[in-house]
Design a protein around this motif. Structure first.
Motif, mmCIF file in Angstrom:
data_model
loop_
_atom_site.group_PDB
_atom_site.id
_atom_site.type_symbol
_atom_site.label_atom_id
_atom_site.label_comp_id
_atom_site.label_asym_id
_atom_site.label_seq_id
_atom_site.Cartn_x
_atom_site.Cartn_y
_atom_site.Cartn_z
ATOM 1 N N GLN A 1 18.058 6.766 4.878
ATOM 2 C CA GLN A 1 18.146 7.533 3.635
ATOM 3 C C GLN A 1 19.526 7.399 3.003
ATOM 4 O O GLN A 1 19.653 7.288 1.775
ATOM 5 N N ARG B 1 19.684 4.077 1.354
ATOM 6 C CA ARG B 1 18.944 4.111 0.081
ATOM 7 C C ARG B 1 19.818 4.715 -1.025
ATOM 8 O O ARG B 1 19.903 4.179 -2.132
ATOM 9 N N SER C 1 14.303 3.729 -4.467
ATOM 10 C CA SER C 1 14.234 5.192 -4.472
ATOM 11 C C SER C 1 15.143 5.764 -3.392
ATOM 12 O O SER C 1 15.394 5.126 -2.373
ATOM 13 N N GLU D 1 14.314 8.419 -1.800
ATOM 14 C CA GLU D 1 13.424 9.071 -0.843
ATOM 15 C C GLU D 1 12.918 8.100 0.225
ATOM 16 O O GLU D 1 12.665 6.935 -0.053
ATOM 17 N N LYS D 2 12.793 8.599 1.418
ATOM 18 C CA LYS D 2 12.288 7.789 2.512
ATOM 19 C C LYS D 2 10.834 7.392 2.263
ATOM 20 O O LYS D 2 10.079 8.112 1.640
ATOM 21 N N SER D 3 10.467 6.254 2.797
ATOM 22 C CA SER D 3 9.102 5.762 2.631
ATOM 23 C C SER D 3 8.140 6.539 3.533
ATOM 24 O O SER D 3 8.462 6.871 4.675
ATOM 25 N N SER D 4 6.975 6.800 3.019
ATOM 26 C CA SER D 4 5.954 7.497 3.817
ATOM 27 C C SER D 4 5.330 6.551 4.852
ATOM 28 O O SER D 4 4.633 6.990 5.763
ATOM 29 N N LYS D 5 5.624 5.236 4.724
ATOM 30 C CA LYS D 5 5.048 4.245 5.644
ATOM 31 C C LYS D 5 5.902 4.040 6.890
ATOM 32 O O LYS D 5 5.533 3.286 7.783
ATOM 33 N N ASP E 1 9.206 0.007 6.591
ATOM 34 C CA ASP E 1 9.081 -0.141 5.143
ATOM 35 C C ASP E 1 10.399 0.238 4.464
ATOM 36 O O ASP E 1 10.811 -0.404 3.495
ATOM 37 N N ASP E 2 11.072 1.271 5.003
ATOM 38 C CA ASP E 2 12.399 1.632 4.491
ATOM 39 C C ASP E 2 13.345 0.438 4.604
ATOM 40 O O ASP E 2 14.047 0.084 3.648
ATOM 41 N N LYS F 1 12.739 -2.421 2.164
ATOM 42 C CA LYS F 1 13.241 -2.172 0.810
ATOM 43 C C LYS F 1 14.769 -2.194 0.766
ATOM 44 O O LYS F 1 15.370 -2.671 -0.208
#
Length: 385
Positions: free
Chosen positions: A17, A20, A31, A33-37, A41-42, A45
């Protein structure tokens, strides 16, 4: 060069985070915000935009190094079977820095990644390949690659495929050829050694590069082994093979005749004619020294096509190479040869070495017999007294 271990005192999700947010502040399309996946996935990105920091002027190289270290610390936590694309993507991003100080930061980041991957990981090859690319940008190849044996040791527990090693050897040759021609030559010979009789015909370009590199290297004089390499043998009948044969066993006049007949070809290979002449003179002198323990200055002028005032400086240059051991008699205008390196080492040279060893063995036997005879005589004399 060793990459330090990666230690980050924070939870992986928190690190992701923060990364990001950092890249978002630099203008990256990501974004906060952290990825929900999940973390992978974080990380996908984050790596996708991490090169934005190479365009940033508000942070020092040390600060960027800390950020990239954080990325590496997350990368090495991802299981091997799911981390390949992430590592390949990160390595590619590390080649994008154009500013030297930032490129050095990328080099250090790649070393961290390389050093913290398991020695059994096949991904270490890909990281090392990119390491060499970045090292070339900052003129630090010698920190990454010191020799073929060291390279093999790096991958001893997970050897790359034959095709991967061929690709790596080509890259190493490319980055070394202008700064370390001797090492570049060794790398290219190693590359040619990876070909078999079945696929040697596909190595034509590599074989030609190998020959040209060896001929151009001012410190490579033993060229005979190249002729035994399978890819080089496939070049028989071509001009490049003919030129190599001249350097292996012919004297200066043969080279001059070859150049006269094929001037455009020699120049098209990037070879310097004057440097070729200099090398052929040294090789010709070595060949003369094999059968002439004593040579006059006039003989050298005639054989090497040099002026009278050039003889002594030439002999001094020969002695500097340590190819020949000799003594110059300036008053008598002669040079006395004590030993020389052979240009070729085939059956005749092996026979000569065998005869020399047998001679030594015979002489040692005679010495031992004489010592025994003297000892026996002394013992007999002592007993009589």
């Amino acid at each position: 060069m060793q990459g330090p271990a990666v230690f980050i005192d924070a939870e992986i999700d928190d690190q992701a985070q923060e990364l990001r947010k950092f890249f978002k502040q630099l203008g990256a399309e990501i974004s906060e915000e952290k990825s929900s996946k999940g973390i992978e996935d974080d990380l996908h990105k984050i790596i996708g935009v991490c090169d934005v920091c190479f365009k940033d002027n508000t942070h020092t190289p040390d600060e960027i190094d800390a950020v990239l270290n954080s990325v590496v610390s997350i990368v090495v936590s991802i299981p091997l079977e799911r981390g390949e694309n992430l590592i390949l993507s990160f390595c590619d991003k590390m080649t994008k820095a154009k500013e030297p100080n930032l490129a050095r930061v990328c080099l250090q980041s790649l070393w961290r990644l390389f050093s913290n991957l398991e020695v059994t990981s096949p991904l270490r090859y890909h990281v090392y390949y990119h390491l060499v690319q970045v090292a070339k940008q900052v003129n630090q190849v010698k920190e990454v690659f010191t020799g073929v044996e060291q390279l093999k040791a790096q991958f001893a527990q997970c050897p790359p495929s034959n095709e991967q090693m061929q690709k790596l050897y080509r890259l190493l040759h490319d980055v070394l050829k202008d700064t370390n021609s001797e090492l570049a030559s060794k790398v290219m010979i190693e590359l040619l050694g990876t070909y078999t009789a079945e696929n040697a015909s596909y190595a034509r370009e590599d074989a030609m590069k190998c020959i040209v590199t060896a001929l151009a290297d001012p410190n490579t004089f033993l060229l005979d082994p190249l002729l035994s390499l399978k890819p080089v043998r496939f070049l028989e009948g071509e001009l490049i093979h003919d030129l190599l044969s001249v350097f292996v066993s012919e004297k200066l006049p043969s080279y001059l005749q070859f150049y006269k007949n094929h001037k455009e070809f020699v120049n098209s290979q990037g070879l310097n004619h004057e440097q070729n002449i200099k090398k052929m003179r040294l090789l010709s002198f070595m060949q003369l020294a094999e059968s002439n323990p004593e040579m006059t200055f006039q003989q050298l002028q005639d054989e090497l096509q040099i002026k009278e005032e050039e003889v002594e400086p030439f002999i001094i240059e020969v002695l500097k190479t340590k190819l020949v051991r000799a003594r110059m008699d300036q008053r008598a205008r002669k040079v006395h040869i004590s030993s020389t390196m052979h240009r070729t080492f085939g059956r005749p040279q092996w026979q000569q070495l065998r005869d020399l060893l047998l001679s030594w063995k015979t002489n040692l036997t005679l010495v031992q017999d004489n010592i025994k005879s003297v000892a026996a005589a002394q013992t007999e004399l002592a007993q009589r007294q």
